[in-house]
Design a protein around this motif. Structure first.
Motif, PDB file in Angstrom:
ATOM      1  N   SER A   1       0.872  -1.181  -0.077  1.00  0.00           N
ATOM      2  CA  SER A   1       0.154  -0.101   0.025  1.00  0.00           C
ATOM      3  C   SER A   1       0.661   1.209   0.001  1.00  0.00           C
ATOM      4  CB  SER A   1      -0.871  -0.096   1.201  1.00  0.00           C
ATOM      5  OG  SER A   1      -1.661  -1.057   1.158  1.00  0.00           O
ATOM      6  N   GLU A   2       1.903   1.392   0.756  1.00  0.00           N
ATOM      7  CA  GLU A   2       2.556   2.418   0.920  1.00  0.00           C
ATOM      8  C   GLU A   2       3.153   2.772  -0.497  1.00  0.00           C
ATOM      9  OE1 GLU A   2       1.880   0.826   4.933  1.00  0.00           O
ATOM     10  OE2 GLU A   2       2.854  -0.079   2.938  1.00  0.00           O
ATOM     11  N   ALA A   3       4.106   1.705  -1.104  1.00  0.00           N
ATOM     12  CA  ALA A   3       4.558   1.870  -2.345  1.00  0.00           C
ATOM     13  C   ALA A   3       3.489   2.374  -3.521  1.00  0.00           C
ATOM     14  CB  ALA A   3       5.228   0.678  -2.869  1.00  0.00           C
ATOM     15  N   ALA A   4       2.300   1.701  -3.317  1.00  0.00           N
ATOM     16  CA  ALA A   4       1.318   2.353  -4.452  1.00  0.00           C
ATOM     17  C   ALA A   4       0.934   3.528  -4.393  1.00  0.00           C
ATOM     18  CB  ALA A   4       0.034   1.301  -4.159  1.00  0.00           C
ATOM     19  N   THR A   5       0.786   4.242  -2.724  1.00  0.00           N
ATOM     20  CA  THR A   5       0.424   5.365  -2.655  1.00  0.00           C
ATOM     21  C   THR A   5       1.531   6.329  -3.459  1.00  0.00           C
ATOM     22  OG1 THR A   5      -0.704   5.081  -0.669  1.00  0.00           O
ATOM     23  CG2 THR A   5       0.225   7.359  -1.275  1.00  0.00           C
ATOM     24  N   LEU A   6       2.751   6.046  -3.553  1.00  0.00           N
ATOM     25  CA  LEU A   6       3.992   6.914  -3.928  1.00  0.00           C
ATOM     26  C   LEU A   6       3.551   6.853  -5.481  1.00  0.00           C
ATOM     27  CD1 LEU A   6       6.948   5.877  -2.092  1.00  0.00           C
ATOM     28  CD2 LEU A   6       5.906   8.042  -1.935  1.00  0.00           C
ATOM     29  N   LEU A   7       3.170   5.671  -6.126  1.00  0.00           N
ATOM     30  CA  LEU A   7       2.997   5.623  -7.560  1.00  0.00           C
ATOM     31  C   LEU A   7       2.026   6.320  -8.068  1.00  0.00           C
ATOM     32  CD1 LEU A   7       3.573   1.879  -7.724  1.00  0.00           C
ATOM     33  CD2 LEU A   7       5.318   3.769  -8.694  1.00  0.00           C
ATOM     34  N   THR A   8       1.190   6.739  -7.263  1.00  0.00           N
ATOM     35  CA  THR A   8      -0.175   7.648  -7.738  1.00  0.00           C
ATOM     36  C   THR A   8       0.142   9.035  -7.605  1.00  0.00           C
ATOM     37  OG1 THR A   8      -1.095   7.733  -5.285  1.00  0.00           O
ATOM     38  CG2 THR A   8      -1.813   5.776  -6.773  1.00  0.00           C
ATOM     39  N   ASN A   9       1.279   9.467  -7.407  1.00  0.00           N
ATOM     40  CA  ASN A   9       1.724  11.008  -7.034  1.00  0.00           C
ATOM     41  C   ASN A   9       1.967  11.549  -8.232  1.00  0.00           C
ATOM     42  OD1 ASN A   9       0.867  10.974  -4.313  1.00  0.00           O
ATOM     43  ND2 ASN A   9       2.819  10.624  -3.647  1.00  0.00           N
ATOM     44  N   LEU A  10       2.170  10.755  -9.307  1.00  0.00           N
ATOM     45  CA  LEU A  10       2.359  10.998 -10.660  1.00  0.00           C
ATOM     46  C   LEU A  10       2.131  10.595 -11.833  1.00  0.00           C
ATOM     47  CD1 LEU A  10       4.827  13.223 -12.073  1.00  0.00           C
ATOM     48  CD2 LEU A  10       6.395  10.968 -12.275  1.00  0.00           C
TER      49      LEU A  10
END
Length: 518
Positions: free
Chosen positions: A320-329
């Motif tokens: 989940s944490e990694a996925a959140t970062l991937l949604t920022n761009l």
């Protein structure tokens, strides 16, 4: 006279329902042999065994069963040719209207790397391909089915009395593709087993999907891939249809991230996690870390402008944490060994983002060859995937690298072979800082990479995929504060670059191996 169907299949899927429909609904007489006949008899389907039909027993331990005039005459006779019909009558041969054949499982047999030569050879079908080819040749009069996926399609057409010439032609094409793929598998296995050079390049790749278009909208494109191997084993979890450019970028991203391992094993907290961002087949941001989030953040921040609309490859399971970062761009695609439930839920909020799950198992049997098309042919070479061995590198300057510089040099050297030449990579602390790709001269690539790095170049390292023809790149590197350089060496002017490094206090290592990527 009842129509005749000859059934002889290795893959028994759908066999009994097909045979029962043919006999019970359409009055077909079934001819069969071996295991196919046994399966039908056990299902209470009335079968005439081939030996009884031909009047000739199976011989040579079953090597000769269907190679008989009553079989091939019945398949090959042209119904509109009076001389053919006369020959059938004189030889007491009945017309065969439907042939259902798929071949001995040679491909499956040789997936075992320890299979005995004799076992593989005995799984080379002879009678099957002969019947398939005969029926396909005479497709105007005979229907040939070679895949269980065709059975329902055929039966529906038979029920509607719509077995057209076009359908027969389609089945014939698929039949010849079936035998061609079979022969390619045999010849390639023998060449590999005997370690012989092939006089012809033979490869069979089934159609994976038709693509919307090629590199540009005016270009038609299709994707062919081995089933369950490489990208053929990927599962698209969400997002728009893949494009040609997506696949080319995904390939570049995957080849880069695999430098740092690729697995779902999360039991080791110290496992090196790598994140790669690719744009137009070149890495624009790469980072490694023991933290999955840190790897993604640093890879994106390495060149956030270029990362916009890029492709991301990860060598670890996405949480989940990694996925959140991937949604920022805004990103086009993300590929990883797996995505957990929380990550899937978060990433689903970006419905156009293409998520691909590619398991490590899909990569174990990919070809060692790299093939590229040129006008009228292809070029085939070994993959450039040799293991990097720092112990073979040679320090050629007065100053030796520090332990940190050694790690940085190894990291930069791992990246530079995945950048289009002329290639320059600037890196520090497991992060790419600047990448120069595809320039017509090496100093031009170096200028791009160093400018992208800016102040971060101070104390960083530089990797070059080819040697320096002049000392200009070294002198420019010194101006930006580069402390260590790695390159193949081998130029007639190596001494000039070495002297420039010594003058500037820069360490230089020669690897003795070039890594051009055109």
């Amino acid at each position: 006279m009842a129509p005749i169907a000859l059934l002889s299949v290795s893959d028994k899927e759908g066999l009994v329902p097909l045979a029962k429909t043919l006999t019970e609904d359409y009055g077909y007489q079934i001819i069969s042999s071996g295991g196919t006949a046994k399966s039908l008899e056990e299902a209470n389907v009335v079968v005439t065994r081939v030996a009884d039909y031909t009047g000739s027993p199976e011989i040579l331990d079953g090597r000769v069963k269907t190679l008989h005039p009553r079989v091939h005459g019945g398949i090959l006779a042209k119904r509109t040719e009076s001389t053919h019909l006369r020959d059938l009558e004189q030889q007491n041969i009945s017309k065969i209207d439907l042939v259902v054949v798929n071949l001995y499982p040679f491909q499956q047999t040789v997936t075992d790397p320890n299979v005995h030569w004799e076992t593989a050879i005995e799984n080379i079908d002879i009678g099957g391909p002969a019947m398939v080819r005969a029926a396909a040749k005479n497709h105007s009069d005979v229907v040939i089915l070679t895949n269980p996926n065709q059975y329902r399609y055929f039966l529906d057409a038979l029920k509607a009395d719509q077995v057209t010439e076009q359908m027969r032609q389609k089945f014939a094409l698929e039949a010849f593709e079936h035998t061609a793929a079979y022969d390619v598998a045999i010849s390639n296995w023998i060449a590999e087993k005997l370690k012989l050079d092939k006089s012809q390049w033979l490869e069979v790749l089934p159609l994976q999907q038709k693509l919307r278009y090629g590199e540009n909208p005016h270009q038609c494109a299709s994707w062919y891939s081995s089933k369950n191997k490489g990208w053929g084993g990927a599962t698209q979890l969400q997002g728009k249809e893949l494009s040609t450019n997506n696949l080319l970028d995904l390939e570049a991203a995957l080849s880069t991230v695999r430098e740092f391992g690729y697995s779902n094993d999360e039991t080791n907290p110290d496992k090196q996690k790598a994140a790669v961002v690719v744009k137009h087949t070149n890495p624009c941001g790469v980072a490694i870390s023991t933290s999955s989030c840190d790897a993604i953040s640093r890879a994106l921040e390495a060149d956030r402008v270029s990362a916009f609309g890029g492709i991301v490859a990860l060598n670890y399971s996405v949480n989940s944490e990694a996925a959140t970062l991937l949604t920022n761009l805004f990103l086009e695609c993300v590929v990883a060994p797996s995505f957990d439930k929380g990550a899937r839920e978060i990433l689903s909020k970006k419905p156009n983002l293409r998520l691909l799950q590619l398991t490590p198992e899909s990569l174990t049997q990919v070809s060692k060859n790299h093939a590229r098309s040129i006008l009228g042919g292809i070029l085939v070479q070994d993959q450039d995937n040799q293991i990097i061995r720092p112990e073979s590198w040679r320090v050629v300057t007065k100053r030796c690298p520090t332990e940190k510089e050694k790690k940085d040099l190894a990291f930069a050297w791992s990246l530079v072979r995945h950048v289009r030449s002329n290639a320059i990579v600037i890196a520090s602390s497991g992060q790419s800082l600047g990448i120069g790709a595809g320039q017509m001269n090496r100093v031009g690539s170096a200028k791009l990479a160093l400018d992208a790095s800016g102040e971060k170049a101070k104390g960083a390292v530089l990797a070059s995929d080819g040697f320096f023809p002049f000392d200009d790149t070294v002198k420019m590197s010194g101006e930006y504060g580069i402390k260590a350089i790695i390159q193949p060496g081998g130029s007639i002017r190596d001494k000039d670059s070495i002297a420039a490094c010594d003058e500037l206090g820069i360490t230089m290592l020669f690897t003795g191996m070039r890594h051009f990527l055109h």
